[in-house]
Write a protein that holds these residues in place. Sequence first.
Motif, PDB file in Angstrom:
ATOM      1  N   ASP A 142      -1.795   4.850  -0.110  1.00 41.91           N
ATOM      2  CA  ASP A 142      -3.131   3.599   0.195  1.00 41.91           C
ATOM      3  C   ASP A 142      -4.690   5.146   0.492  1.00 41.91           C
ATOM      4  OD1 ASP A 142      -4.473   1.136   2.359  1.00 41.91           O
ATOM      5  OD2 ASP A 142      -4.518   2.948   3.653  1.00 41.91           O
ATOM      6  N   VAL A 143      -4.153   6.096   0.843  1.00 41.39           N
ATOM      7  CA  VAL A 143      -5.189   6.941   0.747  1.00 41.39           C
ATOM      8  C   VAL A 143      -5.940   6.989  -1.211  1.00 41.39           C
ATOM      9  CG1 VAL A 143      -5.932   9.040   1.015  1.00 41.39           C
ATOM     10  CG2 VAL A 143      -4.062   7.965   2.598  1.00 41.39           C
ATOM     11  N   ILE A 144      -4.892   7.574  -1.800  1.00 44.23           N
ATOM     12  CA  ILE A 144      -5.013   7.310  -3.007  1.00 44.23           C
ATOM     13  C   ILE A 144      -5.681   6.137  -3.794  1.00 44.23           C
ATOM     14  CG2 ILE A 144      -4.181   7.513  -5.466  1.00 44.23           C
ATOM     15  CD1 ILE A 144      -2.216   9.313  -4.476  1.00 44.23           C
ATOM     16  N   GLU A 145      -5.028   5.169  -3.019  1.00 42.12           N
ATOM     17  CA  GLU A 145      -5.693   3.861  -3.646  1.00 42.12           C
ATOM     18  C   GLU A 145      -7.380   3.723  -3.217  1.00 42.12           C
ATOM     19  OE1 GLU A 145      -1.620   1.078  -4.033  1.00 42.12           O
ATOM     20  OE2 GLU A 145      -3.671   0.745  -1.881  1.00 42.12           O
ATOM     21  N   ARG A 146      -7.431   3.828  -1.913  1.00 44.88           N
ATOM     22  CA  ARG A 146      -9.702   3.775  -1.024  1.00 44.88           C
ATOM     23  C   ARG A 146     -10.303   4.737  -2.371  1.00 44.88           C
ATOM     24  NH1 ARG A 146      -9.533   0.903   3.157  1.00 44.88           N
ATOM     25  NH2 ARG A 146      -8.004   0.529   4.029  1.00 44.88           N
ATOM     26  N   TYR A 147      -9.551   6.078  -2.203  1.00 45.93           N
ATOM     27  CA  TYR A 147     -10.391   7.325  -3.122  1.00 45.93           C
ATOM     28  C   TYR A 147     -10.656   6.694  -4.234  1.00 45.93           C
ATOM     29  CZ  TYR A 147     -12.106  12.115  -4.233  1.00 45.93           C
ATOM     30  OH  TYR A 147     -12.502  13.006  -4.301  1.00 45.93           O
ATOM     31  N   ALA A 148      -9.590   6.787  -5.494  1.00 49.87           N
ATOM     32  CA  ALA A 148     -10.153   5.800  -6.574  1.00 49.87           C
ATOM     33  C   ALA A 148     -10.801   4.314  -6.677  1.00 49.87           C
ATOM     34  CB  ALA A 148      -8.294   5.444  -7.572  1.00 49.87           C
ATOM     35  N   GLY A 149     -10.962   3.804  -5.630  1.00 49.98           N
ATOM     36  CA  GLY A 149     -11.584   2.234  -5.961  1.00 49.98           C
ATOM     37  C   GLY A 149     -13.053   3.062  -5.858  1.00 49.98           C
ATOM     38  N   ALA A 150     -13.326   4.118  -4.907  1.00 49.70           N
ATOM     39  CA  ALA A 150     -15.200   5.185  -4.316  1.00 49.70           C
ATOM     40  C   ALA A 150     -14.975   5.325  -6.130  1.00 49.70           C
ATOM     41  CB  ALA A 150     -14.470   5.697  -3.596  1.00 49.70           C
ATOM     42  N   ALA A 151     -14.396   6.679  -6.371  1.00 45.97           N
ATOM     43  CA  ALA A 151     -14.434   6.878  -7.733  1.00 45.97           C
ATOM     44  C   ALA A 151     -14.818   6.033  -8.681  1.00 45.97           C
ATOM     45  CB  ALA A 151     -13.611   7.642  -8.060  1.00 45.97           C
ATOM     46  N   ALA A 152     -13.887   4.699  -8.392  1.00 47.91           N
ATOM     47  CA  ALA A 152     -14.474   4.050 -10.359  1.00 47.91           C
ATOM     48  C   ALA A 152     -15.354   2.796 -10.068  1.00 47.91           C
ATOM     49  CB  ALA A 152     -13.473   2.950 -10.010  1.00 47.91           C
ATOM     50  N   VAL A 153     -16.152   2.441  -8.790  1.00 46.16           N
ATOM     51  CA  VAL A 153     -17.644   2.281  -8.626  1.00 46.16           C
ATOM     52  C   VAL A 153     -18.581   2.776  -8.676  1.00 46.16           C
ATOM     53  CG1 VAL A 153     -16.866   0.229  -7.458  1.00 46.16           C
ATOM     54  CG2 VAL A 153     -17.126   2.130  -6.226  1.00 46.16           C
ATOM     55  N   GLU A 154     -18.251   4.703  -8.675  1.00 45.52           N
ATOM     56  CA  GLU A 154     -19.574   5.224  -8.674  1.00 45.52           C
ATOM     57  C   GLU A 154     -20.060   5.665 -10.157  1.00 45.52           C
ATOM     58  OE1 GLU A 154     -18.131   9.002  -7.647  1.00 45.52           O
ATOM     59  OE2 GLU A 154     -18.533   8.237  -5.127  1.00 45.52           O
ATOM     60  N   CYS A 155     -18.961   4.927 -11.284  1.00 45.44           N
ATOM     61  CA  CYS A 155     -19.303   4.779 -13.358  1.00 45.44           C
ATOM     62  C   CYS A 155     -19.809   3.992 -13.501  1.00 45.44           C
ATOM     63  CB  CYS A 155     -17.844   4.507 -13.180  1.00 45.44           C
ATOM     64  SG  CYS A 155     -17.021   6.191 -13.184  1.00 45.44           S
TER      65      CYS A 155
END
Length: 112
Positions: free
Chosen positions: A10-23
């Motif tokens: 869950d922690v990795i999913e949140r972090y990856a999602g936040a990194a993705a929307v910055e692109c």
Amino acid sequence: MSGQIMVNEDVIERYAGAAAVECFGVVGMASVSVKDGIVKLLKKENIKLGVSVELNGNKIRIELHVIVAYGTSIMAVAENLIHNVKYKVEEYTGMEVDKVIVRVEGVKVVDE
């Protein structure tokens, strides 16, 4: 000193999602209803619903469901997304990202 560190998916999913929307070119994360086949743009607080993570030992597999901006190159956005998410998640977790899969679920016209 020895010990064990466990990172919840869950922690990795949140972090990856936040990194993705910055692109550049990514409008947001998408949720796909299997029952209806309807794609929904997720709000910021539900961003992790557009990400799935599998942990296999010390390796991470990430699948991203995104909506891209109309007029952008899907290939360029996807390549940038893979590179950025892989780099940021590896830096954050200290684990290797084995694979990043990008699923473009929709295109949205972005008002300027």
